[in-house]
Design a protein around this motif. Structure first.
Motif, PDB file in Angstrom:
ATOM      1  N   GLU A   1       0.831  -1.204   0.000  1.00 30.65           N
ATOM      2  CA  GLU A   1       0.000   0.000   0.000  1.00 30.65           C
ATOM      3  C   GLU A   1       0.870   1.260   0.000  1.00 30.65           C
ATOM      4  O   GLU A   1       0.577   2.229  -0.701  1.00 30.65           O
ATOM      5  N   GLN A   2       1.934   1.215   0.779  1.00 31.72           N
ATOM      6  CA  GLN A   2       2.854   2.356   0.839  1.00 31.72           C
ATOM      7  C   GLN A   2       3.519   2.572  -0.524  1.00 31.72           C
ATOM      8  O   GLN A   2       3.668   3.708  -0.981  1.00 31.72           O
ATOM      9  N   GLU A   3       3.887   1.487  -1.180  1.00 29.26           N
ATOM     10  CA  GLU A   3       4.489   1.587  -2.511  1.00 29.26           C
ATOM     11  C   GLU A   3       3.501   2.217  -3.498  1.00 29.26           C
ATOM     12  O   GLU A   3       3.858   3.104  -4.283  1.00 29.26           O
ATOM     13  N   ALA A   4       2.247   1.768  -3.445  1.00 31.73           N
ATOM     14  CA  ALA A   4       1.228   2.317  -4.340  1.00 31.73           C
ATOM     15  C   ALA A   4       1.028   3.806  -4.070  1.00 31.73           C
ATOM     16  O   ALA A   4       0.905   4.608  -5.006  1.00 31.73           O
ATOM     17  N   THR A   5       1.012   4.186  -2.798  1.00 27.80           N
ATOM     18  CA  THR A   5       0.854   5.598  -2.435  1.00 27.80           C
ATOM     19  C   THR A   5       2.022   6.421  -2.953  1.00 27.80           C
ATOM     20  O   THR A   5       1.827   7.507  -3.514  1.00 27.80           O
ATOM     21  N   LEU A   6       3.218   5.916  -2.776  1.00 29.03           N
ATOM     22  CA  LEU A   6       4.407   6.644  -3.237  1.00 29.03           C
ATOM     23  C   LEU A   6       4.416   6.776  -4.760  1.00 29.03           C
ATOM     24  O   LEU A   6       4.778   7.833  -5.291  1.00 29.03           O
ATOM     25  N   LYS A   7       4.006   5.735  -5.458  1.00 33.27           N
ATOM     26  CA  LYS A   7       3.937   5.808  -6.920  1.00 33.27           C
ATOM     27  C   LYS A   7       2.904   6.845  -7.352  1.00 33.27           C
ATOM     28  O   LYS A   7       3.132   7.599  -8.299  1.00 33.27           O
ATOM     29  N   ALA A   8       1.763   6.870  -6.657  1.00 28.75           N
ATOM     30  CA  ALA A   8       0.727   7.849  -6.980  1.00 28.75           C
ATOM     31  C   ALA A   8       1.226   9.268  -6.707  1.00 28.75           C
ATOM     32  O   ALA A   8       0.993  10.184  -7.503  1.00 28.75           O
ATOM     33  N   GLN A   9       1.934   9.460  -5.602  1.00 22.91           N
ATOM     34  CA  GLN A   9       2.494  10.774  -5.281  1.00 22.91           C
ATOM     35  C   GLN A   9       3.509  11.196  -6.338  1.00 22.91           C
ATOM     36  O   GLN A   9       3.561  12.359  -6.734  1.00 22.91           O
ATOM     37  N   HIS A  10       4.304  10.243  -6.784  1.00 21.60           N
ATOM     38  CA  HIS A  10       5.307  10.533  -7.811  1.00 21.60           C
ATOM     39  C   HIS A  10       4.627  10.948  -9.109  1.00 21.60           C
ATOM     40  O   HIS A  10       5.035  11.919  -9.763  1.00 21.60           O
ATOM     41  N   ALA A  11       3.572  10.235  -9.482  1.00 18.43           N
ATOM     42  CA  ALA A  11       2.824  10.578 -10.700  1.00 18.43           C
ATOM     43  C   ALA A  11       2.177  11.950 -10.561  1.00 18.43           C
ATOM     44  O   ALA A  11       2.189  12.752 -11.504  1.00 18.43           O
ATOM     45  N   ASP A  12       1.629  12.237  -9.365  1.00 18.81           N
ATOM     46  CA  ASP A  12       1.031  13.558  -9.116  1.00 18.81           C
ATOM     47  C   ASP A  12       2.081  14.657  -9.230  1.00 18.81           C
ATOM     48  O   ASP A  12       1.838  15.710  -9.822  1.00 18.81           O
ATOM     49  N   ALA A  13       3.256  14.410  -8.660  1.00 20.94           N
ATOM     50  CA  ALA A  13       4.326  15.404  -8.724  1.00 20.94           C
ATOM     51  C   ALA A  13       4.759  15.639 -10.170  1.00 20.94           C
ATOM     52  O   ALA A  13       4.983  16.790 -10.579  1.00 20.94           O
ATOM     53  N   ASP A  14       4.867  14.565 -10.952  1.00 21.66           N
ATOM     54  CA  ASP A  14       5.213  14.706 -12.373  1.00 21.66           C
ATOM     55  C   ASP A  14       4.178  15.541 -13.106  1.00 21.66           C
ATOM     56  O   ASP A  14       4.510  16.388 -13.932  1.00 21.66           O
ATOM     57  N   ARG A  15       2.903  15.301 -12.806  1.00 20.79           N
ATOM     58  CA  ARG A  15       1.822  16.047 -13.460  1.00 20.79           C
ATOM     59  C   ARG A  15       1.870  17.525 -13.048  1.00 20.79           C
ATOM     60  O   ARG A  15       1.674  18.409 -13.885  1.00 20.79           O
ATOM     61  N   ILE A  16       2.131  17.793 -11.782  1.00 13.42           N
ATOM     62  CA  ILE A  16       2.241  19.178 -11.316  1.00 13.42           C
ATOM     63  C   ILE A  16       3.398  19.877 -12.012  1.00 13.42           C
ATOM     64  O   ILE A  16       3.271  21.028 -12.448  1.00 13.42           O
TER      65      ILE A  16
END
Length: 96
Positions: free
Chosen positions: A58-73
């Protein structure tokens, strides 16, 4: 005249997620402990380790989602900068 580009506001959750350090789910002591000989204790230990594994996934999935969000920002910010540069260039040309 071009309209100003609005900046997406970062939510407190996003800001907090980027500043908090994740707590460690596994420490060296857990890995070095002997396996219990009692089957009930061994099952409990396996269950604990499975829970930790699930939390890590779950932590890995959250970190991947945060990384994708940061890339989009970052992508949106780059677009915003280009638009602002175009607006500035247009204003400088029209004022001359």
């Amino acid at each position: 005249m071009a309209r100003p580009v609005s900046e997406p506001a970062a939510t407190p959750e996003v800001q907090q997620a980027h500043t908090e350090q994740p707590k460690s789910l596994v420490n060296d002591e857990t890995l070095k402990q002997p396996i219990p000989q009692n089957p009930a204790l061994a099952k409990e230990e396996v269950s604990k380790l499975e829970d930790i594994q699930q939390q890590l996934k779950e932590q890995e999935a959250t970190l991947k989602a945060q990384h994708a969000d940061a890339d989009r920002i970052i992508e949106l910010k780059q677009q915003q900068i280009k638009l602002l540069e175009q607006q500035l260039a247009g204003q400088q040309k029209s004022s001359k």
